[in-house]
Write an enzyme that holds these catalytic residues in place. Structure first.
Site, PDB file in Angstrom:
ATOM      1  N   GLU A 170      -3.608   5.952   1.203  1.00  0.00           N
ATOM      2  CA  GLU A 170      -3.348   4.578   1.609  1.00  0.00           C
ATOM      3  C   GLU A 170      -4.518   4.128   2.476  1.00  0.00           C
ATOM      4  O   GLU A 170      -4.923   4.833   3.398  1.00  0.00           O
ATOM      5  CB  GLU A 170      -2.041   4.514   2.387  1.00  0.00           C
ATOM      6  CG  GLU A 170      -1.674   3.128   2.855  1.00  0.00           C
ATOM      7  CD  GLU A 170      -0.279   3.063   3.448  1.00  0.00           C
ATOM      8  OE1 GLU A 170      -0.050   2.140   4.256  1.00  0.00           O
ATOM      9  OE2 GLU A 170       0.564   3.907   3.123  1.00  0.00           O
ATOM     10  N   LYS A 199       0.824  -1.226   0.000  1.00  0.00           N
ATOM     11  CA  LYS A 199       0.000   0.000   0.000  1.00  0.00           C
ATOM     12  C   LYS A 199       0.855   1.272   0.000  1.00  0.00           C
ATOM     13  O   LYS A 199       0.597   2.192  -0.779  1.00  0.00           O
ATOM     14  CB  LYS A 199      -0.908   0.021   1.237  1.00  0.00           C
ATOM     15  CG  LYS A 199      -1.968  -1.048   1.272  1.00  0.00           C
ATOM     16  CD  LYS A 199      -2.894  -0.886   2.467  1.00  0.00           C
ATOM     17  CE  LYS A 199      -2.228  -1.178   3.801  1.00  0.00           C
ATOM     18  NZ  LYS A 199      -1.854  -2.595   3.960  1.00  0.00           N
ATOM     19  N   THR A 200       1.831   1.316   0.886  1.00  0.00           N
ATOM     20  CA  THR A 200       2.628   2.539   1.000  1.00  0.00           C
ATOM     21  C   THR A 200       3.399   2.809  -0.283  1.00  0.00           C
ATOM     22  O   THR A 200       3.421   3.938  -0.788  1.00  0.00           O
ATOM     23  CB  THR A 200       3.594   2.434   2.194  1.00  0.00           C
ATOM     24  OG1 THR A 200       2.840   2.341   3.399  1.00  0.00           O
ATOM     25  CG2 THR A 200       4.505   3.652   2.271  1.00  0.00           C
TER      26      THR A 200
END
Length: 456
Positions: free
Chosen positions: A171, A127-128
């Site tokens: 995110e 995600k990051t």
């Protein structure tokens, strides 16, 4: 499907006084600054001082170190992190006084409704990095996005950005069903695996959560999903998808992949037509997929291919994602946030492809429940390193009622070493380091301090 019902929208208004419990956190600090920029009167508390706390104070935001009932004085509503529970003195005081308490995700959900495009990037892993990649792309396209990342992006010198455009990029975390408070117009699902089993019952429960997240997208929006991830495809079966991947079944796919020292170059095609060409600075198959996800999201939002190329080819990584720290006795030291077996697999597979004589992995397991539930998987993946140093488990939000220890992992990994404290781990790595080594400090806790100690 509509997001989880919340009344926070009426509180997000100029002049309202809000207290943020856990204000120094990676997504709470940016939230405080966004709310401050919107004209709310922001105050907060955190369990310890930090650079984030110092920065907030410099902006004129009052922050108290420690959690005490009187900290919420004057607040009209309270926002808390998922790590702060009902027995926290501030939360208990707010409840007793009839002051509304909202979750962090509810606040971000209310904020994103002000944007025409809400790009929400979810998945068990990646995600990051993917949110950071998308930020690069939308900045290159001149979209002036607002951004919330669960880590630091060097280009921003932080994990957030307040833009003036009509796009917000977030995110989006599944833990505690946080992302079900969001209002995505584009929902990206990178992958789905069993994780956070202190909250979810099992993998099927995780899949159900991701499906509900995808169903939040309105009919005119897009669900962007990884065609090569079986669990994601199962979770989203029957929904209208725009898929990415390396196989022929994907709508947006990588073709003509060439690898150079672990880094891929490839064409990005959409329905067989060339969209752009990419030569990534970041290594590993997982980052190829992350880049494809960012490209697919950009495509459905009308971003031209040249901006995707410009943005992604300038991306050199996010903070704590294979982040170069320096050298120790001729060994190169990198830090990474990997804390799930699949993340370890991707990291170590990539690291082994880079040509170092040894890959030395100093790993700090994250939470007792994750270590117990995925124990055999951790053992299997850690064996891929040439040498493993294990520190004590980082408790995070838990107490060790299970009776598990990193020593249990050491007993199953031949040649591994147990260094209970981080200073002990740093000293052992100094003794072990030699030219040609790649030393990795790995985990979602404070293991990064070991790498910083090694390079001075």
């Amino acid at each position: 499907m509509t997001p989880i019902a919340t009344k926070i929208q009426s509180y997000i208004a100029p002049g309202r006084r809000v207290h943020l419990a856990g204000i120094g956190g990676v997504s709470m600090s940016p939230l405080a600054q966004v709310l401050h920029s919107m004209g709310l009167r922001v105050q907060g508390s955190d369990q310890a001082g930090s650079a984030a706390v110092d920065h907030l104070r410099a902006m004129g935001i009052a922050v108290h170190v420690g959690h005490e009932a009187q900290d919420i004085a004057g607040a009209e509503f309270v926002i808390r992190t998922a790590a702060i529970h009902d027995d926290n003195p501030e939360i208990a005081a707010a409840r007793a006084a009839g002051i509304p308490v909202f979750e962090r995700a509810e606040a971000w959900g209310a904020i994103m409704r002000q944007y025409g495009n809400a790009l929400c990037i979810a998945g068990t892993h990646g995600k990051t990095t993917t949110t950071s990649m998308a930020t690069h792309v939308f900045m290159a396209a001149g979209k002036d996005p607002t951004v919330m990342i669960g880590g630091t992006l060097p280009m921003l010198h932080s994990g957030y950005r307040i833009g003036g455009g009509d796009t917000i990029i977030l995110e989006s975390c599944e833990y505690c069903n946080s992302f079900l408070h969001f209002f995505p117009t584009v929902a990206v699902v990178l992958n789905v695996e069993a994780d956070h089993l202190d909250f979810f019952k099992d993998l099927e429960d995780v899949k159900a959560s991701f499906r509900r997240f995808a169903q939040l997208v309105p009919p005119e929006g897009y669900i962007v999903a990884n065609a090569s991830d079986p669990n994601a495809m199962d979770a989203l079966a029957g929904l209208p998808l725009f898929t990415f991947g390396c196989g022929e079944e994907a709508d947006c796919r990588a073709e003509g992949i060439v690898w150079n020292q672990g880094r891929p170059s490839f064409d990005v095609t959409v329905h067989g037509e060339l969209y752009t060409h990419l030569s990534l600075q970041v290594a590993g198959h997982h980052n190829l997929l992350n880049a494809l996800a960012a490209a697919a999201a950009a495509y459905v939002l009308g971003v031209p291919g040249h901006a995707v190329q410009e943005g992604l080819e300038a991306f050199s990584g996010a903070g704590r994602r294979f982040e170069y720290k320096g050298e120790c006795s001729g060994a190169r030291v990198y830090d990474d946030y990997a804390h799930h077996p699949s993340e370890l697999h991707a990291l170590l597979e990539m690291a082994k492809s880079l040509g170092y004589q040894r890959v030395v992995c100093a790993f700090q397991p994250h939470t007792y429940t994750r270590t117990r539930d995925l124990f055999d998987d951790f053992v299997r993946e850690l064996k891929a390193a040439d040498l493993v140093v294990l520190t004590d488990i980082f408790a995070a939000r838990e107490k060790n009622t299970i009776g598990i220890s990193s020593q249990d992992l050491v007993r199953e990994i031949p040649g591994s070493l147990y260094c209970p404290s981080l200073p002990e781990a740093a000293q052992k790595l100094r003794e072990l380091a030699q030219p040609g080594d790649l030393i990795l400090t790995v985990g979602a806790g404070d293991i990064y301090t070991v790498g910083e100690a090694l390079v001075g």
